[in-house]
Design an enzyme around this catalytic site. Structure first.
Site, mmCIF file in Angstrom:
data_model
loop_
_atom_site.group_PDB
_atom_site.id
_atom_site.type_symbol
_atom_site.label_atom_id
_atom_site.label_comp_id
_atom_site.label_asym_id
_atom_site.label_seq_id
_atom_site.Cartn_x
_atom_site.Cartn_y
_atom_site.Cartn_z
ATOM 1 C CG ASP A 13 -1.739 -1.270 1.315
ATOM 2 O OD1 ASP A 13 -2.230 -1.716 0.275
ATOM 3 O OD2 ASP A 13 -1.813 -1.837 2.411
ATOM 4 C CG HIS A 41 -1.473 -1.965 -7.523
ATOM 5 N ND1 HIS A 41 -0.746 -2.621 -8.479
ATOM 6 C CD2 HIS A 41 -0.875 -2.214 -6.353
ATOM 7 C CE1 HIS A 41 0.253 -3.252 -7.903
ATOM 8 N NE2 HIS A 41 0.188 -3.032 -6.608
ATOM 9 C CB THR A 238 1.836 -11.997 1.099
ATOM 10 O OG1 THR A 238 0.901 -12.619 0.216
ATOM 11 C CG2 THR A 238 3.043 -11.502 0.320
ATOM 12 N NE ARG A 302 -7.777 -6.799 6.371
ATOM 13 C CZ ARG A 302 -6.834 -7.743 6.448
ATOM 14 N NH1 ARG A 302 -6.648 -8.411 7.560
ATOM 15 N NH2 ARG A 302 -6.076 -8.002 5.406
HETATM 16 P P1 IMP Z 1 -2.447 -12.895 2.213
HETATM 17 O O1 IMP Z 1 -1.504 -12.359 1.203
HETATM 18 O O2 IMP Z 1 -3.898 -12.663 1.876
HETATM 19 O O3 IMP Z 1 -2.162 -14.340 2.558
HETATM 20 O O4 IMP Z 1 -2.214 -12.091 3.594
HETATM 21 C C1 IMP Z 1 -0.995 -12.179 4.300
HETATM 22 C C2 IMP Z 1 -0.636 -10.834 4.889
HETATM 23 O O5 IMP Z 1 -0.248 -9.953 3.844
HETATM 24 C C3 IMP Z 1 -1.772 -10.126 5.620
HETATM 25 O O6 IMP Z 1 -1.223 -9.361 6.675
HETATM 26 C C4 IMP Z 1 -2.336 -9.180 4.559
HETATM 27 O O7 IMP Z 1 -3.007 -8.089 5.127
HETATM 28 C C5 IMP Z 1 -1.049 -8.772 3.871
HETATM 29 N N1 IMP Z 1 -1.209 -8.331 2.481
HETATM 30 C C6 IMP Z 1 -1.338 -9.104 1.386
HETATM 31 N N2 IMP Z 1 -1.410 -8.340 0.290
HETATM 32 C C7 IMP Z 1 -1.307 -7.076 0.680
HETATM 33 C C8 IMP Z 1 -1.290 -5.820 -0.019
HETATM 34 O O8 IMP Z 1 -1.365 -5.731 -1.234
HETATM 35 N N3 IMP Z 1 -1.171 -4.718 0.760
HETATM 36 C C9 IMP Z 1 -1.038 -4.777 2.110
HETATM 37 N N4 IMP Z 1 -1.045 -5.928 2.787
HETATM 38 C C10 IMP Z 1 -1.180 -7.062 2.083
#
Ligand code: IMP
Length: 427
Positions: A13, A41, A238, A302
């Site tokens: 972000d 994005h 992630t 969120r």
């Molecule tokens: P996941 O990628 O959905 O498995 O989430 C794993 C962690 O990465 C969590 O804390 C998400 O909030 C964070 N996350 C995944 N993609 C983004 C993004 O594009 N921006 C900010 N946080 C992300």
């Protein structure tokens, strides 16, 4: 033949969408190289305001080929929703290409994401719930289903059936959850294939030709370095590599072709989901930054956790990425503040620490050591040139450049494409 990588330097972000949209004008190919629709994005340009999740931010330039690369976890359903929305608003997606190697997010992956998160209890990661982790688990387990399979219905059917048999065993035995139905999934995805099939292609010849012709290729990063599976704040990360190296690999381009690595950093820190964040602000200043910066997730809505710029984490990012220059976004969000702090080191067990500890428990115990400076208290949104910025804002940028060890080539002073100062430091 420039190959540019634009990578998030923090926890995602950072405003990469805007920077990519800005640079895409000079790119022949824009490649989204890793991650999936967990990324979001936001792009504001003369066509309007768009929230992109899977479609590369080069889509607004009709000359640019937009490739969803081999390293991406592709949810065909959300891609179609995004494509329809773009079409509705008059943006053509004819130049979209989907690598046949990209792994598909199947309907059971978000289900497993949810069940796994629930089973973690207090240790939940705070995932986006998009099924990205379970998709990459299947990829690594060598049982994944790829976009190319959509073009071979018989093979697709067999693979889905085999996968569903295994998933149903786990659903039943581990989670006591009802089974999923292979036939319904197959039918739905083959309908998606009717629409998406024409975009699925071998991506290597496209990149090979672009490289041969000396065209500009832009690698679009998702998430941010501190969320990187190898180099981030594990396990609160992630499930892909979001660094420059990860992008090259996810796109399928050898490292010797890379000419410019740009790290995008927000002028402060933000994070969604759980995990340590030493410079987090839990006070009125944090609330002010969140509201003024509309710090709410593009993907999940969120509220984002916010904090002061963390230069220790930024240096970590610099080490693992080797940025040539940085894009510092959103300095206008800090316009109203009387005072600013930059976290220049941590204190852990009474000792000064200058690096990000590898163990999350240690990072969680780190206390920020700040260097303070006075705010500028004037709007920066109309600044078009470095010299238009107030002295304190320039000092702030200089301090960050010094901490990170790279010059700021771009400085963002607003959401719109044109609200960007080019300092001349971009190679
Ligand atoms: P996941 O990628 O959905 O498995 O989430 C794993 C962690 O990465 C969590 O804390 C998400 O909030 C964070 N996350 C995944 N993609 C983004 C993004 O594009 N921006 C900010 N946080 C992300």
């Amino acid at each position: 033949m420039p190959v540019l990588a634009v990578v998030g330097g923090q926890w995602g972000d950072e405003g990469k969408g805007k920077i990519i949209d800005l640079l895409a004008g000079r790119a022949h190919v824009v490649v989204r190289a890793q991650g999936g629709d967990n990324a979001g994005h936001t792009v504001v340009n003369p066509r309007g305001k768009f929230a992109l999740h899977l479609v590369p931010a080069g889509i607004f330039n009709e000359q640019t080929r937009c490739l969803i690369g081999p390293g991406v976890a592709l949810n065909p359903e959300t891609l179609l929703v995004e494509m329809d929305e773009l079409a509705r608003r008059g943006v053509s997606t004819d130049n979209l290409v989907i690598s046949a190697r990209a792994h598909l997010v199947m309907p059971y992956h978000p289900l497993f994401d949810k069940l796994e998160e629930e089973s973690r209890g207090a240790g939940a990661i705070g995932t986006t719930g998009r099924g990205i982790g379970p998709t990459y688990s299947d990829k690594v387990g060598r049982v994944g289903i790829v976009a190319g399979d959509l073009l071979r219905p018989e093979r697709f059917r067999q693979k889905v059936k085999a996968s569903v048999d295994r998933k149903n065993l786990v659903l039943d035995r581990l989670y006591g959850a009802p089974p999923v139905e292979a036939d319904a999934i197959i039918e739905k995805y083959l309908r998606h294939a009717d629409r998406l099939g024409k975009y699925v292609a071998e991506s290597e010849p496209i990149l090979e030709q672009a490289l041969k012709e000396g065209r500009t290729i832009l690698l679009e990063g998702g998430h941010g370095t501190l969320l990187d599976l190898d180099h981030g704040t594990y396990p609160y990360v992630t499930t892909t590599s979001c660094t420059v190296g990860g992008l090259l690999n996810g796109a399928g381009i050898g490292p010797r072709h890379l000419t410019t690595a740009i790290g995008v950093f927000k002028a402060y820190q933000s994070r969604v989901g759980a995990g340590a964040m030493p410079s987090e602000l839990l006070d009125d200043v944090g609330d002010h930054i969140r509201e003024r910066g509309h710090e709410y997730g593009t993907t999940t809505g969120r509220p984002r956790r916010v904090g002061w710029f963390d230069a220790v984490a930024a240096r970590h990012s610099m080490i693992v990425n080797g940025f040539h220059s940085i894009a510092l976004t959103r300095i206008d969000i800090l316009d109203d503040l009387d005072e600013l702090q930059v976290c220049v080191a941590y204190e852990l067990d009474g000792e000064r620490v200058d690096h990000v500890p590898s163990q999350i428990e240690d990072l969680a115990r780190c206390q920020p050591i700040y260097e303070g400076m006075s705010g500028w208290k004037v709007p920066t949104g109309d600044a078009q040139d470095w010299r238009d910025l107030p002295r304190q804002a320039r000092d702030y940028v200089r301090l960050i450049e010094e901490c990170v060890g790279a010059p700021a080539g771009l400085i963002g002073v607003g959401q719109e494409r044109e609200k960007t100062i080019f300092t001349g430091a971009l190679p």
